[in-house]
Design a protein around this motif. Structure first.
Motif, PDB file in Angstrom:
ATOM      1  N   GLN A  96      37.586  -8.891  84.975  1.00  0.00           N
ATOM      2  CA  GLN A  96      38.055 -10.266  85.064  1.00  0.00           C
ATOM      3  C   GLN A  96      36.910 -11.230  85.350  1.00  0.00           C
ATOM      4  O   GLN A  96      36.000 -10.920  86.121  1.00  0.00           O
ATOM      5  N   THR A  97      36.975 -12.405  84.715  1.00  0.00           N
ATOM      6  CA  THR A  97      36.020 -13.469  85.012  1.00  0.00           C
ATOM      7  C   THR A  97      36.766 -14.768  85.285  1.00  0.00           C
ATOM      8  O   THR A  97      37.913 -14.957  84.865  1.00  0.00           O
ATOM      9  N   TYR A  98      36.089 -15.654  86.007  1.00  0.00           N
ATOM     10  CA  TYR A  98      36.643 -16.955  86.387  1.00  0.00           C
ATOM     11  C   TYR A  98      35.598 -18.011  86.039  1.00  0.00           C
ATOM     12  O   TYR A  98      34.414 -17.843  86.334  1.00  0.00           O
ATOM     13  N   LEU A 139      39.919 -19.273  93.495  1.00  0.00           N
ATOM     14  CA  LEU A 139      40.011 -18.829  92.098  1.00  0.00           C
ATOM     15  C   LEU A 139      41.213 -19.398  91.352  1.00  0.00           C
ATOM     16  O   LEU A 139      41.365 -19.143  90.155  1.00  0.00           O
ATOM     17  N   LEU A 187      46.266 -14.980  94.215  1.00  0.00           N
ATOM     18  CA  LEU A 187      44.842 -15.264  94.063  1.00  0.00           C
ATOM     19  C   LEU A 187      44.342 -16.136  95.219  1.00  0.00           C
ATOM     20  O   LEU A 187      45.052 -17.042  95.667  1.00  0.00           O
ATOM     21  N   ASP A 233      34.572 -10.247  88.586  1.00  0.00           N
ATOM     22  CA  ASP A 233      35.057  -9.196  89.485  1.00  0.00           C
ATOM     23  C   ASP A 233      34.428  -7.879  89.052  1.00  0.00           C
ATOM     24  O   ASP A 233      34.528  -7.478  87.886  1.00  0.00           O
ATOM     25  N   THR A 276      40.833 -22.242  87.979  1.00  0.00           N
ATOM     26  CA  THR A 276      39.730 -21.823  87.121  1.00  0.00           C
ATOM     27  C   THR A 276      40.266 -21.406  85.760  1.00  0.00           C
ATOM     28  O   THR A 276      41.444 -21.068  85.624  1.00  0.00           O
ATOM     29  N   GLU A 277      39.390 -21.438  84.763  1.00  0.00           N
ATOM     30  CA  GLU A 277      39.726 -20.794  83.500  1.00  0.00           C
ATOM     31  C   GLU A 277      39.470 -19.299  83.665  1.00  0.00           C
ATOM     32  O   GLU A 277      38.452 -18.897  84.240  1.00  0.00           O
ATOM     33  N   LYS A 278      40.376 -18.478  83.185  1.00  0.00           N
ATOM     34  CA  LYS A 278      40.254 -17.035  83.394  1.00  0.00           C
ATOM     35  C   LYS A 278      40.121 -16.317  82.054  1.00  0.00           C
ATOM     36  O   LYS A 278      40.794 -16.653  81.087  1.00  0.00           O
ATOM     37  N   GLU A 279      39.251 -15.341  82.051  1.00  0.00           N
ATOM     38  CA  GLU A 279      39.029 -14.568  80.837  1.00  0.00           C
ATOM     39  C   GLU A 279      38.888 -13.099  81.199  1.00  0.00           C
ATOM     40  O   GLU A 279      38.118 -12.743  82.098  1.00  0.00           O
ATOM     41  N   THR A 280      39.636 -12.254  80.498  1.00  0.00           N
ATOM     42  CA  THR A 280      39.596 -10.818  80.731  1.00  0.00           C
ATOM     43  C   THR A 280      38.877 -10.137  79.575  1.00  0.00           C
ATOM     44  O   THR A 280      39.190 -10.369  78.407  1.00  0.00           O
TER      45      THR A 280
END
Length: 283
Positions: free
Chosen positions: A69-71, A53, A49, A111, A56-60
């Motif tokens: 994908q989000t950050y 990025l 990565l 993304d 960061t907290e990541k959420e799919t």
């Protein structure tokens, strides 16, 4: 020399599609659309990565058969959503983040389809808008910032889903008229009229709106959000006329033209203006 080689390759591909359209028009159509909608850059690997990025907290999210994908950079209850453009990913906001993090708001970057860590191979603005709808249903962002075709996806999202929780919109180098994008693609490959018509009909079939009807500045006529629209006069990817179109119809918009930034529009002064637009300074 590289430009000559690229020119020869592009025109050779176009010639192949034109010949193919005579014998196998359906194959020609699918190949033309594939080249039009499949990005060649912008992917990233989970184990590599970009630094931007990493922390960061990541959420799919799952949408239909896709994942995206989000950050998240946590802050207060007010949310800023960042929407990148073609052949890029969420890390493109590195320089802007330095200016909007001090505002204390929660920042979420996405993304796009077929970019970054999101799944799939096909990218188009209406599909991107569907991702935004899923994300906005959960987080209800107050501010949304888009670059290039990411901005066009925002416009289509606002037109289709009537989101009133978004109060301010920022567009950077964003196209309005998709007919121009399509015609540029046709011209670049020197595709014949038959392929052009096949491609346009398939676009309608795939995304539910015709290329002729995708005019972001027309959609924006009825928007109530405040807008900050910026375009560079030296942009050769999306010409400055596209920014002027948005400025001519968006009733509550600030429009500025920059000089020398090209299509990327990375600039400290511009980013500070965006920060001030999101949260005006107290006098």
């Amino acid at each position: 020399m590289k430009k000559i080689q690229y020119f020869i390759i592009v025109k050779s591909v176009g010639l192949y599609i034109n010949v193919l359209s005579i014998v196998y028009p359906q194959k020609a159509k699918l190949l033309a659309y594939k080249l039009f909608s499949e990005p060649r850059q912008g992917r990233i690997r989970p184990d590599k990565l970009p630094k931007t990025l990493l922390n960061t907290e990541k959420e799919t999210f799952t949408h239909n058969e896709d994942t995206f994908q989000t950050y998240i950079w946590p802050g207060n209850d007010e949310i800023i959503l960042l929407v990148h453009g073609w052949e890029s990913n969420a890390s493109r906001w590195k320089k802007l983040l330095h200016h909007i993090k001090p505002l204390g708001k929660t920042i979420i970057a996405i993304d796009a389809p077929a970019h970054g860590l999101s799944s799939g191979k096909e990218f188009n603005a209406p599909k991107y808008a569907e991702y935004l709808h899923v994300l906005c249903q959960k987080y209800a962002p107050k501010y949304i910032i888009g670059h290039s075709i990411g901005g066009a996806a925002i416009i289509y999202y606002l037109k289709k889903y009537f989101n009133q929780s978004i109060e301010k919109v920022v567009l950077l180098g964003s196209p309005s008229d998709f007919k121009i994008i399509n015609n540029n693609y046709i011209s670049m490959l020197s595709l014949n009229t038959k392929v052009k018509l096949l491609l346009e009909s398939y676009f309608l079939e795939r995304v539910g709106i015709s290329i002729d009807d995708f005019k972001g500045h027309i959609f924006a006529e009825n928007f109530t959000q405040e807008a900050f629209i910026a375009h560079d006069i030296d942009d050769t990817v999306v010409l400055v006329d596209e920014g002027k179109k948005y400025a001519s119809t968006w009733k509550n918009a600030i429009y500025i033209e920059t000089n020398g930034l090209g299509h990327s529009m990375h600039d400290e002064i511009l980013y500070q203006k965006i920060s001030n637009f999101i949260q005006p300074r107290q006098e």
